[in-house]
Write an enzyme that holds these catalytic residues in place. Sequence first.
Site, PDB file in Angstrom:
ATOM      1  CB  SER A 237      -5.405   0.459  -1.210  1.00 20.08           C
ATOM      2  OG  SER A 237      -5.147   0.866  -2.539  1.00 20.08           O
ATOM      3  CE  LYS A 238       0.355  -3.620   1.878  1.00 18.87           C
ATOM      4  NZ  LYS A 238       1.375  -2.853   2.601  1.00 18.87           N
ATOM      5  NE  ARG A 239      -6.151   2.233  -6.099  1.00 14.07           N
ATOM      6  CZ  ARG A 239      -7.097   1.682  -5.363  1.00 14.07           C
ATOM      7  NH1 ARG A 239      -6.888   0.472  -4.847  1.00 14.07           N
ATOM      8  NH2 ARG A 239      -8.245   2.301  -5.144  1.00 14.07           N
ATOM      9  N   GLY A 241       0.769   4.340  -2.265  1.00  8.56           N
ATOM     10  CA  GLY A 241       2.017   4.555  -1.526  1.00  8.56           C
ATOM     11  C   GLY A 241       1.926   3.880  -0.171  1.00  8.56           C
ATOM     12  CD  GLU A 247       3.217   0.000   3.748  1.00  5.35           C
ATOM     13  OE1 GLU A 247       3.402  -0.844   2.857  1.00  5.35           O
ATOM     14  OE2 GLU A 247       2.145   0.621   3.884  1.00  5.35           O
TER      15      GLU A 247
END
Length: 466
Positions: A237-239, A241, A247
Amino acid sequence: MRAEPPVNDQRPRVRFAPSPTGALHIGGARTALYNWLFARGREGTLVLRIEDTDRERSTPENVEQILDALRWLELDWDEGPVSQAERFERHRERIGELVEAGRAYPDTATSDDVRAYKQAHDNAGYRGEPRPGEGAAIRLRVPDEGATVVEDLIRGPVSFENRLQDDLVIARGDGTPLYNFAVAVDDLELQITDVIRGDDHLSNTPKQLLVLEALGGDAPRYAHLPLLHGPDGKKLSKRHGAASVQELRAGGYLPAAVRNYLALLGWGADDDQTILSTEQLVEQFSIERVGRSSAVFDERKLRWLNGRYMRELPADRYAEAVAAELERSGHPEAAADRERLGAACAIAQDKAQTLGEVWPLIAFLFEPPVEDPKAWSKVMERDDVGNALSAALEVLREAEPFNPPTLERELGAVVERLQIKPRDLYQPIRVAITGTTVSPGIFDSLAALGRDASCERIAAAIARLG
C-alpha cells in the site's frame, strides 16, 4: 469441470483486464508485465480489456491513467482496448440463451430467503426454482454433486465443492449482467487461452468455469499470481512508498528498471540473474516458475537496480532522460541548455540512483548556490576556513588547464601545505559553490562550473565569512 490446456501448438491469447477505478497499482503492473512477457515469448496475442462495468468509478480519466501507465512501461497490446460495458447487450443475449436452455432461471428470492434455505439445508448452497416477477434476478444452475476444479499453473489443482456453492446470480433484477458472467463470456468470445491474474481472483474462477461449462465453451488455463507485500509482510500500500505506476514515474525511475524489478517479484531466471534486459525477460519468462508465496516489493532494492540502469545508459540517452525529467519537474530552462546539461550529466551519472536525484546534484550549474543554514553552520563556521578558502582561490585562479586532474593536483598541494585533512578544504569549497554538503566529485564540480563562476562563488563565501 476441469480447465483443459489448449492444443500445444496453439499460439496463446492472453488478456490484461484492469478495472479503471484509479491509477494502475504496482501489483496490476506486474500482472500486465507477466501477460506481456508470456505473449511476446510465444508469439502470442495480448488483448487489453477494460472491465468498466462499475460506471460510477470507471471514468474516462481513470481509463486514460491505465493506458498512460502501460505506455510508460512500454507494454504494448495487440487488440483493444475492449470495453466490457460496451458488450452489455451481448452479455444479455447469452443470458437469454441460458434461460431458454434451462441452464439458468429467474428468481425473486431475497437475501432472507437464501439465508433461510441455507439454515434448513445444513448450510448447503442455495438452490432455487423459477420464480419470475418484477425484480427477479437470473441464477445459473449449479450441480449438486462433484466439484469444480481449477487446474492452476502455479498452485496446482484447487477444488471447490459444488454443493457448497449457491446457484450463481448472473444478472441483477434490473437485467444488468454480473462481473463473473461478463468475464467468462468475454474470455470465451475473445478466445482467451490463458488467464494470468492475481490470486485475489481465485475464488471467482470456479464461478466462471461453471458459466463457461453452461455456455458449452472450453475453459482457458489459469495462473493466479500471489499478491505483492511490503517489507513488513503486509499487503502492499502507500505506506510502503510508491503504490502506483504514476508514482514510480514521478519518483524518477526508468521503465526498463521497473520492468526488470517487477519481473523478479515472484519469478526468477534460470541462473538467478538480477539484471536482465527486456529481451532476456521475454526469452526466459515462464509462468510455471512463478512461486506460490507472496513476493515483497522493496523500493530500496528498486532504487539500487534503477541506479545500475542509470549508470549503464549511454551518455546521450542519459541526458535525454534527465532533460525529460527536468521538463516534467519544472526546470525547462535547464533542460533546454543541452551543452551545459551534457556536462552536468557527465558528473552526476555515477551518483544519482533516480532521475529525481539528478537535479539537486546539478542545480548549482544552472542557479546560484542554495541557502542551507545547516550546511553553512556545520562546515563554514570553523576556525581557519577563511584561510583555507583563500589559499584555494589563489591556485584556482591560476590553474591551467582548468580540468579535474589539474584541480586535484593543485588543491592537493594546498592540503599538504596547510597540513589539514582533505575534507577540511574540499567541504568548504563544496558549500561555497553549491550551498550544500552534497554534490558530485569536487574536482568535477569545479571544472563543470568553470573558473570564473567557481572563483566568484568562493570569493563571495570568503567575504561572507568576514
